[in-house]
Design an enzyme around this catalytic site. Sequence first.
Site, PDB file in Angstrom:
ATOM      1  N   ASP A  26       0.856  -1.051   0.099  1.00  0.00           N
ATOM      2  CA  ASP A  26      -0.018   0.011  -0.093  1.00  0.00           C
ATOM      3  C   ASP A  26       1.015   1.134   0.121  1.00  0.00           C
ATOM      4  O   ASP A  26       1.790   1.400   0.954  1.00  0.00           O
ATOM      5  CB  ASP A  26      -0.938   0.147   1.375  1.00  0.00           C
ATOM      6  CG  ASP A  26      -1.906   0.902   1.244  1.00  0.00           C
ATOM      7  OD1 ASP A  26      -1.974   1.607   0.239  1.00  0.00           O
ATOM      8  OD2 ASP A  26      -2.600   1.261   2.174  1.00  0.00           O
ATOM      9  N   ASP A  46      -3.393   2.488  -5.548  1.00  0.00           N
ATOM     10  CA  ASP A  46      -2.117   2.692  -5.037  1.00  0.00           C
ATOM     11  C   ASP A  46      -2.156   1.162  -4.081  1.00  0.00           C
ATOM     12  O   ASP A  46      -1.310   1.281  -2.987  1.00  0.00           O
ATOM     13  CB  ASP A  46      -2.152   3.829  -4.261  1.00  0.00           C
ATOM     14  CG  ASP A  46      -2.909   3.571  -2.856  1.00  0.00           C
ATOM     15  OD1 ASP A  46      -3.866   3.074  -3.120  1.00  0.00           O
ATOM     16  OD2 ASP A  46      -2.564   4.343  -1.933  1.00  0.00           O
ATOM     17  N   GLU A  47      -2.771   0.414  -4.405  1.00  0.00           N
ATOM     18  CA  GLU A  47      -2.684  -1.102  -3.573  1.00  0.00           C
ATOM     19  C   GLU A  47      -2.498  -2.291  -4.563  1.00  0.00           C
ATOM     20  O   GLU A  47      -3.161  -2.358  -5.585  1.00  0.00           O
ATOM     21  CB  GLU A  47      -3.803  -1.195  -2.742  1.00  0.00           C
ATOM     22  CG  GLU A  47      -3.849  -0.437  -1.537  1.00  0.00           C
ATOM     23  CD  GLU A  47      -5.685  -0.656  -0.903  1.00  0.00           C
ATOM     24  OE1 GLU A  47      -5.995  -1.868  -0.740  1.00  0.00           O
ATOM     25  OE2 GLU A  47      -6.033   0.459  -0.790  1.00  0.00           O
TER      26      GLU A  47
HETATM   27 MG   LIG Z   1      -2.459   3.888   0.183  1.00  0.00          MG
END
Ligand SMILES: [Mg+2]
Length: 406
Positions: free
Chosen positions: A24, A117-118
Amino acid sequence: MVPIMMTISPDALALTSRLILHVDMDAFFAAVEQCDHPELRGKAVIVGGSERGVVSACSYEARKFGVHSAMPMAQARRLCPLAVFVPVRMSRYAEVSRRVMSVLERFSPLVEQASVDEAYLDGGGLERLFGSPLQLGLAVKQAVLQETGLTCSVGMAPVKFLAKIASDQNKPDGLFILTTDQVREFLDALPVSKIPGVGRQGTEKLALVGVRRVGDIMGYPEHFWRDRFGKWGELLYARAQGIDPRPVIRETKAKSEGAENTFAEDSNDRAEMKRWLMDQAERVGRRLRREGNMGRTVTLKIKFNDFTLRTRGTTLREPTASTRVIFETAAHLLDQEPLPRSVRLIGLSVSNFSQARRQLPLFPTRNGPAGEPLDMALDKALDTIRERFGSSALVRGRIFGFRKQS
Ligand SMILES: [Mg+2]
């Protein structure tokens, strides 16, 4: 207080062979802005759309003031007036995201992008290449930093939901490894709100039956959870035992495309709403065409000034990526919609994808230069111009002269 009766089936936690990583990025949009603009480093940075929208992301410096994502921009400005406010640059974040994902693909053939974003990585069998889980986690973090200049937090656990929780434990720039023999103790003490999908409402519902920690869930038998909370209850009971059979799936394609705008002032003006829908159909259509997707379901989203939300969808006979079809379908849905209050936000999305197939009508009446229907030819021409000169180079007559707010 709930009586705790441990009834863990012996194989519930016997998932030793599995190792899943959840990666993350830390304060992603804000971190990209700080990386691209060195003068923003060390400063409170708040990324967001219009003044009446919400915070999309904020740097850790801003979080110290109590700012968090999804908070109304006006509130963020009150809490942290000296922050630097920057607009959302989605295409830039998508570009950095693609670089992050390609770094992760060096480590595992099984990378599942969960959001911009993961990502989840299947770490099974990687110890022969990278050593212990600790070495693997550190190597991932190092590679992401080297390639993008950005830090990430990594969680490692035997199953997906625990890996996700783990990545949040030592944020930012964190690494948290949960081994199979630590899972029971970890879950017993974990607040139920940490389980993905529980949320604030779920936490409140659980508090009513005296359940605050994940360990408390085991105080009631499985049928209690099923009878009282249905599918959600069954899922909770499984999670409380550390069970999450979901595999890491290599699937990066979006399942829907959407756009929305918050008005600068609440509006009752249907013509204005339609101008926004045209602008959104333009953006959504272009993204669909670029990715080679077509969708059959068009959904209209309206948020009223009292924050109530209404969504209305319709399913077309043929999948589409045409700006005109998307716009007309959404505009028709809007026509049918009573507007009892003024409108704060309007948006549309296209979902129910099928891969684009060139299926022309048998007897096209209006054809473009390449023989395709005029719509497709027009979309293609506009896409080409925008690729070369930017998205504001050309607007269709309907939105011409209409100033964009966000
Ligand atoms: Mg994040």
